[in-house]
Structures are given as C-alpha cells and as structure tokens.
Design a protein around this motif. Sequence first.
Motif, mmCIF file in Angstrom:
data_model
loop_
_atom_site.group_PDB
_atom_site.id
_atom_site.type_symbol
_atom_site.label_atom_id
_atom_site.label_comp_id
_atom_site.label_asym_id
_atom_site.label_seq_id
_atom_site.Cartn_x
_atom_site.Cartn_y
_atom_site.Cartn_z
ATOM 1 N N TYR A 241 6.172 -4.376 107.767
ATOM 2 C CA TYR A 241 7.026 -5.414 107.187
ATOM 3 C C TYR A 241 7.105 -5.278 105.669
ATOM 4 O O TYR A 241 8.175 -5.417 105.080
ATOM 5 N N LYS B 21 12.026 -8.538 114.054
ATOM 6 C CA LYS B 21 10.714 -8.057 114.487
ATOM 7 C C LYS B 21 9.607 -9.009 114.032
ATOM 8 O O LYS B 21 8.668 -9.288 114.773
ATOM 9 N N HIS B 22 9.733 -9.493 112.791
ATOM 10 C CA HIS B 22 8.707 -10.385 112.271
ATOM 11 C C HIS B 22 8.711 -11.706 113.031
ATOM 12 O O HIS B 22 7.650 -12.279 113.311
ATOM 13 N N GLN C 289 14.103 -6.049 110.594
ATOM 14 C CA GLN C 289 12.717 -6.418 110.328
ATOM 15 C C GLN C 289 12.499 -7.927 110.408
ATOM 16 O O GLN C 289 11.412 -8.376 110.782
ATOM 17 N N HIS D 56 1.596 -4.423 111.734
ATOM 18 C CA HIS D 56 2.886 -5.097 111.568
ATOM 19 C C HIS D 56 3.158 -5.455 110.112
ATOM 20 O O HIS D 56 4.259 -5.223 109.600
#
Length: 292
Positions: free
Chosen positions: A84, A136-137, A133, A80
């Motif tokens: 990122y 997602k983070h 993103q 991840h």
Amino acid sequence: MGFAENLQFMRWKKGYTQEQIAEQLQVSRQSVSKWESGGSFPEMDKLLQLSELFQCSMDVLVQGDARASYVEEHEEYDKHMNEYSRAVTSGVGLLLFGTAVYELLSGVYVAEKFCDMLFMFFVVAAVLIFVVQGMKHSAFTKKYPVVGNVYTDKETDAFQKRYITMCAAGIGLLFCGFIFELGMDGVALPPRFNEEAVHGVFMLIVTAAASLLVYAGMQKKKYSVNDYNDENVPGKDKKLIGRICGTIMMAAAIVFLLGGFLANAWNVSWVAFPVGGILCGIVSTLLVRERK
C-alpha cells in the motif's frame, strides 16, 4: 488453544504481569490467575476490556488460536501495508514525474499536443493505481479490522531512525530544487533549450523529494498500529493518508487541466503538481497521531 492459553500468550506478548492486568481491569490478581488456569471465566464486560487491551477480536481471544493468529496478522499486515505504501507513493510520483516529463519535452520544443497526450497517460496510470489499491486496502481492512501490536520495540526504534533520515533527505531535496530553480533564473540557455527545461529538472527533484516524504509518511502509518485499529472501528471517521493524497493530486490534476485548456496557461498551471506533491508529503508525514 482455549481462552486460558490465549490469555497467557497475549499477556506474555504484551509484557504484562498478572498484577498489571488485574489493575487495568479492576479485579484481583487471583481472578486473573484463575482465568489463566481455566478455573473460572471472565464476565462479558471483562472480555471486552481484554479484547481492547490486547487489540484483538473477541473470537480470537475466546475460541481462536492467538499464537497462529498473531503470526498470520504480522505477515499479512506487514506485506499489505508495504504494498500500500509503495502504491500510494507510485501514484503521487507518477503524477509529478508526468509533469516533469511534460516540462522537459516542452523545453526541447516537442509538439504541445504530444506532451499533453503523454502527460494524460501518466494521469490515467496514477488514477488506476489509486483506485485499485484503494479497493485492495478496503478489502484488507474488512478481513483484518483489528490487528495486534505486530512490531517489537526494536523494530519500531529501527524504523524511527530510518524515518528521520528519509524526512531529512526529502526536505533537503526540496531545498535543492528551489535553489536550482532560483540559481538558473536569468541564465542563458543553449538555443535548442528554453526555460521549460529548467522547470522540468526542478520537477524531477520535486518528484524525488515528494515521493520520499510520502513513502516515509506511509511507512510511519504502517508502524502506528493503533491508528489502523482506530480507523476501522465502526462509527469513527477514517482519515486514510492514501485517500487524502489521492484527493489532493486529483485536485491538482483538475487545476492543471482547467488552467491549460480554458486559460491556455500551461506554463503556469503546472505549479499545481509540485504544490500537491509537497502537500501530500506534509500530510503523510504529519497526519500520523496517536489515538487513545
């Protein structure tokens, strides 16, 4: 695995002796030995201290499988954070590269409206990257609010050498860009080029430099697992480098557009992007500090 096995594994992974654990928890070595043998169970306050010491959730420590959790965390966290890092770097790079393309096309007398339209495509793409993103983070941190020390000292030391090289290369590129800009000042250009083409080449160099510095800073943040854990502790301020860089570059875009549309100063307002890119590089590189 039960608590006794989890405690043994985590102590081994951290490289602690029973005496060291006992000293930090202010208990006897015999107490730690009994915990690991299953002869007794620590009180709640000691469990909290152990959870903080090993940087793991209490559920994993007490009734989970620490070994399997460690492997899963290592793989998922590394995957991840690499994604990122690339995403934030790509977003910053797209904004700067869009500026470079704008200047290069203007430098060969391409219609201004076409240049504006093309640049806005780059802006939209960068904003979408930051938004996606960022979501997602956020989802990842909710699933893994705390991770263990997933990198060995050898891996951290190897990265530190790469980090120094990347920072030196990025700073060197910035200096090369300024030298090029100053060196081309007053130089006669072919009839089909104007000074905007020089600015475009300068921006290409700045794009490469800022992207390298941002990526170096994001990777540095990846290896600072303590920072990640601290950022996800409820009640603490979150200073995510990606969000800061996104804010900086959005501010640069606003300055650029306002300066262009309201003051018709396109040939000056583009400076907002190299300044924003440099600030992102500085933030990504320097805003990584150890929290206790």
